[in-house]
Design an enzyme around this catalytic site. Structure first.
Site, PDB file in Angstrom:
ATOM      1  CG  HIS A  64      -1.714   1.144   1.514  1.00  0.00           C
ATOM      2  ND1 HIS A  64      -2.301   1.885   0.361  1.00  0.00           N
ATOM      3  CD2 HIS A  64      -1.689   1.913   2.552  1.00  0.00           C
ATOM      4  CE1 HIS A  64      -3.330   2.842   0.666  1.00  0.00           C
ATOM      5  NE2 HIS A  64      -2.483   3.367   1.792  1.00  0.00           N
ATOM      6  CG  ASP A  75      -0.242   5.874   2.924  1.00  0.00           C
ATOM      7  OD1 ASP A  75      -1.379   5.685   2.333  1.00  0.00           O
ATOM      8  OD2 ASP A  75       0.031   4.749   3.378  1.00  0.00           O
ATOM      9  CG  HIS A 106      -5.869   6.761   1.992  1.00  0.00           C
ATOM     10  ND1 HIS A 106      -5.746   6.641   1.305  1.00  0.00           N
ATOM     11  CD2 HIS A 106      -5.181   7.324   2.814  1.00  0.00           C
ATOM     12  CE1 HIS A 106      -4.684   5.907   1.203  1.00  0.00           C
ATOM     13  NE2 HIS A 106      -4.280   5.729   2.693  1.00  0.00           N
ATOM     14  CG  ASP A 114      -5.999   2.529   4.713  1.00  0.00           C
ATOM     15  OD1 ASP A 114      -6.345   2.573   5.768  1.00  0.00           O
ATOM     16  OD2 ASP A 114      -5.092   3.641   5.263  1.00  0.00           O
TER      17      ASP A 114
END
Length: 930
Positions: A68, A70, A406, A180
């Site tokens: 994941h 980010d 996000h 997420d």
């Protein structure tokens, strides 16, 4: 981001609850049934129940390797990119050398490939090779957005751009992915189906529910399982895989076969207790996790040694194909998945108020692209001989989308991350502003503005699906030595003088950059004109005259006194404490707004946690300085000044407020002639740390439900949470407005870049809109100070009160239009010397009539020289849109969100009727006439 192996207190109430999500290392070996019950409200089977209920059928364990990623979070983007390059180098080497490593999921976002190839362009061939072989899976998104804090159109463009970017390298994933996201919007299934996607994997928002207002009566409704059917309000369905053990439940499998078998069994037993199929999903990765390069070898070894279940190095497509035969057993969920039946903390709702300045920038950029640049690109292409600059528009969208992950738009990263975001926003505004000027000039060159009958003219553009009567502000530039004064200037509409505010800006310096000559600086005498541009056609334009030969008195419905102001629709009176008492003259309903409350915040960028002392400071009942600052036939503005003594910070040892400082709030209230809403601007002089400021609106409406607008819908939400809710507050997210209504009347509070609200659980269900929240740290898994998240200094926010009648459907529809128009800063206008042209001074791109739907996009197609018109119906009742294509468009098609044609629409004598069912997004392609 995700909560990773850290225990964190989740409430400030007497009964503190601690939450632990263990996702890394040996902690992932433990199935935390109690934690899962807290977060998801799931009935998790005990070990004995699991054993007794397990089928003798062989299980198939699908390991999906992923990371994941980010893009920016606890390090700035470039620091994370350095790690991304290392990650890709290692991953590609593994794919080169280890055939047992079957597949890697690139987090559902195509931007990571762009970010890598910007440093290693020579590796493009390898990436294309492994995508073609199915060993790398890319897209379909461009970035992993926060669904709630960007508007509906941004959610669509993220997929539209993402699929195009991913396709540059080969096959595009057909699996939706929200690993997420801090809650999932109600229309996500409809958006996914609009791109031909019927399966989605995600992490948050699912919690057990039964007998709620959305219960369909189906046997599996509300059963929180790893496999669900998820429906949008319009009925669109996708098959969902929910990471109930998070997206790291199969992470870091030991190389030692015995230890590997033990860990895999523990992971499989945990997820089997929540699964409806023998095919179990084990996610082999986590945040910024390097690929486990030996996972293929471990799987092959265990299978060869006779592991009792089948172990598969899998991918999402194969996994979904395997579970779909068991679809009749899936849980069923309808609408948004926001943790409504959880403990109230897990979807991190207060990110909606972290660093509000980011949300304001974002709303301005979205409106620039959606309401100005794209509609004007259509007008310039069809009437100005300027082909749409698709490359530049895509460039602008990509820059904006890079601020939508996000951890970015939520304002829950390091200060350096958000400083870079501001730079990106400013780039979009600067370059997008230039594009708008070019498009407007190309179109206006052919508009016959001299038909207004004055020396100067103002042309106003309306990018909505309804006739607009919004106020606009334009600049009128006269020669430097002009003798004209503000008193000589009038705005006229067909010979009628309109109420207008004329401001003399004096002599100012400016310049132009000719396309075929050197720059030209000059001085002009500038005036600023503000007036209500009435009756501008939907998806069209209207030209108003500007006379400079002596102004005449304009008729107005606006009256002003020392204590208030009124027009035909609203009456506003000011109390001694600076609050505004607003009477809707149509319904008689009374609303009191402009009450400010300051409270302490001992939380972080994710969650607001009021200090234990519950010390609040309010302006209600205190003396304010109230004054009339301007009044004309066009508008009146009152200002209420509050000087508040508030605590200067928080003592985190005791979680109580401490110190003292002064905070000044200047509240401006503007009522315009002919308007049906009260516009408000609040300026906060913030000198304190760790606190929150809200503005309250009191009303007499009785309802158990609230409405919140956002992402192609107006969502109904319960005001009172269920009995398992632990959060003392019940914050909600919106895009443009929220409100309440009963059978007689209703009221919206609309905002510009203000996304957090709450309807209080007091006697009157007071509306609360968050206008500032400051905090000292990022939160989550480490110690990351964020001093700039305190948002010190002068803060300015804008919002409006929009009352309406429930006995008139048209009045409610108009109020909805007002809420969208205020939030979207629409319309825009151009003022210039009048001239001749072949394009009518007032017209519409396409005739649009009907009520109950909202225009979301008016743009040139990404793929053809045609026009895309997208509308949506946020209401519970169906609508019909009637289009008049006469002389402008020769054909119309229904298209999906990917702009693929679905069917040709019937056009008779230039007229076309389009159904817009309740809660549905409808996209029409218009083919210009030959």
């Amino acid at each position: 981001m995700n909560f990773s192996g850290k225990c964190e207190k989740t409430t400030g109430s007497e009964n503190d609850v601690y939450m632990c999500i263990c996702v890394r290392g040996s902690a992932a070996d433990i199935a935390l049934d109690k934690s899962l019950q807290i977060y998801y409200n799931i009935s998790v089977k005990s070990p004995s129940e699991r054993d007794s209920s397990m089928s003798t059928e062989k299980k198939h364990l699908h390991f999906i390797s992923h990371t994941h990623w980010d893009r920016e979070w606890y390090m700035p983007f470039e620091a994370h990119r350095f790690k991304l390059v290392e990650f890709f180098d290692r991953l590609l080497n593994t794919l080169d050398t280890d055939p047992s490593f079957k597949s890697f999921h690139l987090d559902g976002q195509a931007v990571v490939i762009e970010d890598y190839l910007a440093v290693r362009p020579q590796m493009r061939g390898k990436i294309e090779k492994y995508i073609a072989e199915g060993r790398l899976v890319s897209g379909p998104w461009y970035i992993l957005q926060d669904e709630y804090l960007v508007d509906g159109e941004s959610n669509v463009r993220n997929m539209l751009v993402g699929k195009q970017v991913a396709a540059e390298y080969g096959k595009v994933s057909d699996i939706g992915y929200f690993p997420d996201a801090f809650g999932n919007i109600s229309q996500a299934p409809q958006i996914l189906r609009g791109f031909g996607i019927d399966c989605v994997a995600f992490g948050r928002g699912v919690s057990e529910r039964h007998g709620d207002r959305l219960d369909t009566g189906e046997e599996n409704y509300g059963k929180a399982r790893s496999e669900i059917i998820w429906r949008s309000p319009d009925g669109s369905e996708v098959n969902g895989a929910v990471f109930l053990d998070w997206y790291s439940n199969g992470n870091e499998i030991p190389a030692d076969p015995e230890k590997a078998a033990a860990k895999i069994k523990a992971c499989a037993d945990s997820i089997a207790a929540k699964s409806t199929t023998p095919h179990l999903l084990l996610m082999n990765g986590c945040d910024h996790q390097p690929a486990q390069i030996d996972i293929g070898q471990i799987i092959d070894k265990l299978n060869a040694d006779g592991y009792p279940d089948e172990l598969i190095h899998s991918n999402f497509r194969d996994y979904f194909d395997a579970i779909l035969p068991y679809r009749d057993n899936f849980g069923i969920f309808v609408g948004e998945l926001d943790g409504e039946y959880s403990d109230g903390w897990w979807t991190l709702a207060n990110t909606a108020s972290s660093r509000i300045y980011l949300k304001q920038y974002n709303r301005e950029c979205e409106n620039l692209l959606e309401k100005k640049a794209e509609p004007l690109s259509v007008l310039a292409a069809l009437y100005g001989n300027k082909p749409a600059d698709r490359d530049y528009l895509k460039f602008l969208w990509k820059n904006l989308l890079k601020n939508h992950p996000h951890d970015s738009i939520c304002g829950c990263s390091l200060d350096d991350v958000h400083s870079e975001m501001v730079t990106r926003f400013k780039k979009v505004l600067a370059s997008g502003g230039e594009l708008v000027k070019e498009e407007a000039a190309a179109f206006m060159a052919n508009v016959n503005t001299e038909s207004a009958g004055t020396k100067y003219a103002v042309t106003v553009f309306n990018p909505t699906a309804h006739t607009s009567s919004e106020a606009v502000t334009v600049k009128l530039d006269l020669p430097e030595d002009t003798t004209v004064t503000a008193a000589d200037i009038a705005v006229v509409d067909g010979g009628t003088v309109l109420p207008a505010d004329i401001r003399d800006c004096g002599v100012v310096w400016d310049y132009i950059l000719p396309k075929d000559a050197f720059r030209v600086p000059f001085n002009v005498h500038r005036f600023e004109l503000t007036f209500r541009a009435a009756d501008v056609p939907a998806a069209g334009w209207k030209t108003f005259g500007v006379a400079i030969d002596g102004a005449k008195e304009a008729a107005t419905d606006l009256t002003v006194s020392k204590t208030g102001m009124a027009n035909k629709r609203l009456r506003v009176k000011f109390s001694r404490d600076g609050s505004a008492v607003v009477t809707d003259r149509k319904t008689g309903a009374v609303y009191t707004t402009g009450i400010f409350v300051d409270s302490g915040d001992a939380g972080n960028e994710y969650n607001y946690r009021e200090t234990k002392d519950l010390l609040r400071v309010t302006t209600e009942g205190t003396r304010a300085k109230v004054e009339l600052v301007s009044a004309s036939a066009a508008s009146a503005t009152f200002k209420a000044t509050h000087t508040m003594k508030i605590p200067s910070g928080v003592d985190f040892a005791t979680r109580t407020r401490t110190g003292e400082c002064e905070m000044t709030i200047e509240a401006y209230f503007t009522l315009r002639e002919g308007a049906r809403r009260l516009d408000m601007k609040t300026v906060i002089h913030n000198n304190a740390d760790n606190h929150r400021v809200v503005v309250l609106t009191k009303h007499g409406i009785q309802s158990d439900l609230l409405m919140a607008e956002g992402q192609f819908n107006m969502v109904e939400r319960e005001i009172t949470p269920w009995e398992g809710w632990k959060n003392p507050n019940k914050p909600g997210k919106m895009t443009n407005f929220f409100g309440v209504e009963d059978d007689k009347c209703g009221v919206f509070m609309a905002g510009r870049g203000l996304n957090e609200y709450e309807v209080l659980r007091d006697d009157g269900h007071t509306l609360s809109l968050t206008i500032h929240r400051g905090t000292h740290e990022l939160g989550d898994w480490g110690d990351f100070p964020t001093p700039e998240a305190q948002c010190k200094g002068v803060l300015t926010v804008e919002y409006a009160l929009v009352p309406y009648s429930m006995t008139s459907r048209d009045d409610r529809n108009t109020a909805i239009d007002e809420g969208y128009s205020f939030g979207c800063y629409a319309p825009m206008a151009v003022c210039a010397p009048a001239h001749g042209g072949t394009v009518p001074a007032t017209d519409a791109l396409v005739g649009i009539s009907g009520r109950g739907f909202v225009l979301s996009a008016l743009k040139m197609s990404d793929f053809r020289d045609t026009v895309i018109l997208r509308v949506f119906n946020p209401n519970a009742k169906s609508a019909k849109m009637k289009l008049d294509l006469t002389g402008k468009f020769g054909a119309a098609y229904a298209v999906n969100l990917n702009e693929d044609r679905q069917k040709k629409l019937l056009v008779r004598e230039g007229k076309c009727s389009v159904d817009v069912p309740a809660k549905t997004i409808v996209t029409v392609e218009l083919v210009p006439a030959e």
